[in-house]
Design an enzyme around this catalytic site. Structure first.
Site, mmCIF file in Angstrom:
data_model
loop_
_atom_site.group_PDB
_atom_site.id
_atom_site.type_symbol
_atom_site.label_atom_id
_atom_site.label_comp_id
_atom_site.label_asym_id
_atom_site.label_seq_id
_atom_site.Cartn_x
_atom_site.Cartn_y
_atom_site.Cartn_z
ATOM 1 N N CYS A 2 1.000 -1.354 -0.013
ATOM 2 C CA CYS A 2 0.208 -0.036 -0.035
ATOM 3 C C CYS A 2 0.837 1.492 0.026
ATOM 4 C CB CYS A 2 -1.001 0.098 1.192
ATOM 5 S SG CYS A 2 -1.886 -1.281 1.587
ATOM 6 N N ARG A 27 5.077 0.358 -6.258
ATOM 7 C CA ARG A 27 5.166 -0.622 -4.960
ATOM 8 C C ARG A 27 4.234 -1.993 -5.080
ATOM 9 N NH1 ARG A 27 6.598 2.633 -0.361
ATOM 10 N NH2 ARG A 27 5.342 1.439 1.143
ATOM 11 N N TRP A 74 -2.678 -2.789 -1.568
ATOM 12 C CA TRP A 74 -2.388 -4.175 -1.925
ATOM 13 C C TRP A 74 -2.867 -5.000 -0.867
ATOM 14 C CZ3 TRP A 74 0.501 -8.070 0.434
ATOM 15 C CH2 TRP A 74 1.058 -9.195 -0.400
ATOM 16 N N ASN A 98 -1.439 2.281 5.619
ATOM 17 C CA ASN A 98 -0.440 1.171 5.200
ATOM 18 C C ASN A 98 0.085 0.410 6.389
ATOM 19 O OD1 ASN A 98 1.603 -0.395 4.102
ATOM 20 N ND2 ASN A 98 3.069 1.447 3.820
ATOM 21 N N GLY A 99 -0.086 -0.983 6.355
ATOM 22 C CA GLY A 99 0.510 -1.664 7.610
ATOM 23 C C GLY A 99 -0.686 -2.703 7.779
ATOM 24 N N GLU A 479 18.349 -16.781 -8.715
ATOM 25 C CA GLU A 479 18.035 -15.607 -9.085
ATOM 26 C C GLU A 479 17.444 -15.321 -10.340
ATOM 27 O OE1 GLU A 479 17.619 -12.480 -8.052
ATOM 28 O OE2 GLU A 479 18.038 -11.137 -9.819
ATOM 29 N N LYS A 483 13.526 -14.218 -10.929
ATOM 30 C CA LYS A 483 12.863 -13.111 -12.231
ATOM 31 C C LYS A 483 12.130 -13.823 -13.093
ATOM 32 C CE LYS A 483 14.600 -10.748 -10.389
ATOM 33 N NZ LYS A 483 15.113 -9.825 -9.543
ATOM 34 N N GLU A 486 8.601 -14.430 -11.544
ATOM 35 C CA GLU A 486 7.784 -13.429 -10.984
ATOM 36 C C GLU A 486 7.216 -12.355 -12.003
ATOM 37 O OE1 GLU A 486 11.532 -10.613 -9.287
ATOM 38 O OE2 GLU A 486 9.220 -10.250 -8.310
ATOM 39 N N HIS A 502 19.920 -36.306 -8.053
ATOM 40 C CA HIS A 502 19.194 -36.650 -6.818
ATOM 41 C C HIS A 502 17.748 -36.374 -6.687
ATOM 42 C CE1 HIS A 502 23.408 -37.571 -5.413
ATOM 43 N NE2 HIS A 502 23.858 -36.265 -5.495
ATOM 44 N N LYS A 602 6.557 -3.943 -4.673
ATOM 45 C CA LYS A 602 7.869 -3.627 -4.645
ATOM 46 C C LYS A 602 8.589 -3.482 -3.068
ATOM 47 C CE LYS A 602 11.932 -2.238 -6.298
ATOM 48 N NZ LYS A 602 12.727 -3.382 -6.815
HETATM 49 O O1 M6R Z 1 13.687 -4.258 -0.833
HETATM 50 P P1 M6R Z 1 14.363 -5.358 -0.491
HETATM 51 O O2 M6R Z 1 15.919 -5.723 -1.246
HETATM 52 O O3 M6R Z 1 14.423 -5.667 0.805
HETATM 53 O O4 M6R Z 1 13.151 -6.367 -1.198
HETATM 54 C C1 M6R Z 1 13.564 -7.883 -0.975
HETATM 55 C C2 M6R Z 1 12.411 -8.655 -1.919
HETATM 56 O O5 M6R Z 1 11.377 -8.417 -1.774
HETATM 57 C C3 M6R Z 1 12.821 -8.384 -3.619
HETATM 58 O O6 M6R Z 1 14.063 -8.650 -3.725
HETATM 59 C C4 M6R Z 1 11.917 -9.258 -4.464
HETATM 60 O O7 M6R Z 1 12.181 -10.517 -4.297
HETATM 61 C C5 M6R Z 1 12.194 -8.995 -5.874
HETATM 62 N N1 M6R Z 1 10.744 -8.727 -6.198
HETATM 63 C C6 M6R Z 1 12.890 -9.895 -6.789
HETATM 64 O O8 M6R Z 1 13.026 -9.479 -8.149
#
Ligand code: M6R
Length: 607
Positions: A2, A27, A74, A98-99, A479, A483, A486, A502, A602
């Site tokens: 949010c 965000r 959100w 927000n929270g 990673e 990526k 997501e 395995h 984000k």
């Molecule tokens: O702001 P941060 O680096 O703490 O965020 C951590 C994760 O939420 C962030 O890296 C998330 O996994 C990304 N969307 C990956 O691309």
């Protein structure tokens, strides 16, 4: 997550609130709303979905008010819908939050709220109910806020307008970020300073327990005890070009193109040009006193920690544990008083990482953060902070922040190795020289990665994708898979190449795309053998390697993508580029919302 906004000004605020909400879109959100004071009422609009829906509804009926609040939601409690969208209003008050409020059921059972009729499924509406109750009872506006927050358990950043107080916005914060802004025409509140970049010249990062009252000409802050406090206001430090797409179609594309700059600027902080050495000595840390390092983070930042484990153990011979922040404090970790806990976060606001930081501090362990967003909560609350110099990262999928995190962690490992004498000064100099080549190599890697657009076109119909690697290429495989899933919404899994037999080898079937990250070196031939095992079972290999590896070993490989030859020390940084580009091109090809993938945010400010 949010995003909240509040603006009070000499001018109409509707367009400014929408503009600020646009800056919070990155965000992640699923509904939006606005409430503005008008001469005889509070004007309110709420919509499900994107901000454009809100803009359309405002075209039908404009608001002329000069004080208002806005929200991008959100969903946590209650599905995305107009009913659950904020602001949550009563005849007395309108509020954005927000929270997460954790004691909602207890609060709803309070005798004071017996008569309140709840309209939404959200946790936030209970705050509206409490504020309304105190106002009805005749409490002064600020006392309504004080009484209400004294009852809340959980995290909140709030922006509140009272129906009978037309020129003020009240804010309060605990756990969730809240920034106050000022300029010549008014004052403002927002979830981050990016949101305030067109309505504030100076900003103040509020502290937990703060209550803020924004009026056109004055902004006052009170602490938890109700005493007026002076907090530092700093230049906002953003310029609009930092947060625009420029000539790129998406923020993610722009941010991948900014890998060279992010890495170059980050390394620059640690290069002593006179001596040709990497040193982080500007930071008041006696590195020799640490027996062990704990690296703690979430998501992509966690994968940078996994890579860094190899850096610290290889160069500095110091033992390293890596933890996902969401697991760390619940597993009762054994922590040595002489350990150093390092928290890595792009946003500096990730709730799990922040909670892990608080936990380590409570045990008396020295804490250091590696953060991209200046003055963010994690940056402020850790004992020491080092910054990645990636610039604003807007795309939900983290890219340049990852390579910038690797740059800080590598520099620390080299520095520590030199102090520990596990690395000679000459070796430090050699690596320093290699590091200086990183931006040029990254530029070249980007150019070569344009060819992956075609590769992406041929994997969009895949059922899933595997990513394999050994050594630091294993966390890079994780990673890559993160990526990919997501933003493409196709299942992807990262695995150590040597572990396939395995279990996961059972997943391999005809034409399953398998991305293998295979830089030259001692693990090259072993990984090529693992590749052959995949090919023998029908897998379609995309091999990512460099100009220098042998052509042999590439028999029956679907595609070989070659990077420029890179020094071992910075290899993982350079190999990140095709990994990010492949995910990007696939998502674009699929027509997905690359910068704001579904269900994601984000900055993850709830645990
Ligand atoms: O702001 P941060 O680096 O703490 O965020 C951590 C994760 O939420 C962030 O890296 C998330 O996994 C990304 N969307 C990956 O691309």
């Amino acid at each position: 997550m949010c995003g909240i906004i509040g603006i009070t000004s000499n001018e109409n605020v509707s367009a400014d609130i929408i503009g600020a909400l646009r800056k919070l879109e990155y965000r992640g959100y699923d509904s939006a709303g606005i409430a503005i004071h008008e001469s005889n009422k509070i004007f309110q609009r709420k919509v499900k979905g994107k901000l454009d829906n809100l803009v359309k509804s405002l075209e039908l009926e404009k608001s002329e008010g000069k004080t208002g609040i806005g929200h991008t939601r959100w969903a946590t409690h209650g599905k995305p819908s107009e009913r659950n969208a904020h602001p949550h209003s009563s005849p007395y008050v309108s509020l954005v939050h927000n929270g997460i409020i954790e004691n909602v059921s207890d609060l709803k059972n309070l005798a004071e709220l017996e008569e309140y009729s709840f309209e939404s499924e959200t946790d936030s509406e209970v705050i509206t109910a409490l504020l309304s109750h105190y106002r009805k009872e005749g409490y002064a506006h600020i006392d309504c806020v004080k009484e209400t927050i004294s009852k809340l358990v959980g995290s909140y950043a709030l922006a509140i307008i009272f129906s009978d107080q037309k020129e003020s916005i009240f804010g309060a914060k605990n756990g969730s970020p809240l920034v106050a802004g000022i300029n010549n025409s008014g004052t403002s509140l927002g979830s981050d300073s990016i949101a305030l970049s067109s309505v504030a010249e100076k900003v103040c990062y509020l502290e937990d327990g703060d209550i803020v009252v924004c009026n056109k000409n004055i902004l006052e802050i009170f602490n938890i005890a109700g005493e007026k406090v002076e907090r530092e206001f700093v230049d906002i430090g953003f310029d609009e070009t930092d947060i625009s797409k420029g000539n790129f179609q998406h923020f993610m594309e722009k941010e991948i193109h900014e890998h060279p700059q992010a890495v170059g600027e980050t390394f620059k902080q640690f290069i002593d040009h006179d001596k040709g050495l990497i040193t982080v000595s500007d930071f008041e840390l006696d590195f020799t006193s640490f027996s062990r390092i704990h690296l703690i983070a979430c998501g992509t930042a966690y994968y940078s920690c996994l890579v860094a484990k190899y850096y610290f153990e290889e160069y500095a011979r110091i033992p390293v544990d890596c933890d996902m922040a969401s697991e760390y404090r619940y597993r009762n970790p054994v922590l040595d008083k002489n350990a150093l806990c390092i928290f890595v976060s792009q946003s500096g606001e990730t709730a799990d990482t922040k909670a892990a930081l608080d936990y380590s501090k409570s045990l008396g362990i020295k804490t250091l953060s590696i953060v991209n967003v200046k003055n963010s909560s994690i940056a402020r609350e850790s004992d020491l902070c080092m910054y990645t110099k990636a610039g604003a990262e807007i795309g939900v999928a983290s890219t340049k922040a990852f390579t910038a995190q690797l740059s800080v962690l590598l520099s620390m490992a080299i520095h520590l190795g030199t102090i520990n004498k596990t690395l000679s000064e000459n070796q430090n100099k050699e690596i320093c020289h290699e590091i200086m080549k990183a931006p040029t190599l990254l530029e070249e890697a980007i150019k070569r990665s344009y060819s992956l657009k075609e590769t992406a076109q041929s994997i969009i119909n895949a059922k899933g994708v595997m990513y394999l690697g050994r050594g630091t290429s294993f966390p890079l495989a994780l990673e890559g898979a993160l990526k990919f899933k997501e933003i493409s919404y196709i299942h992807a899994e990262g695995y150590p190449a040597g572990e396939m037999k395995h279990g996961p080898l059972a997943l391999i079937e005809k034409d399953l795309p398998v991305v293998c990250i295979v830089p030259p070196g001692e693990l090259f031939h072993k990984t090529v053998s693992n590749i052959q095992e995949v090919i023998a079972r029908g897998g379609k290999i995309l091999m990512i390697t460099d100009d220098d590896t042998l052509q042999s070993g590439s028999e029956n490989i679907w595609q070989v993508f070659r990077l420029p030859k890179s020094p071992k020390s910075i290899e993982t940084i350079i190999y990140s580029v095709p990994i990010h580009m492949l995910a990007y091109y696939t998502a674009v090809e699929l027509g997905n919302d690359v910068d704001q993938p579904r269900n994601l945010a984000k900055s993850v400010t709830v645990e």
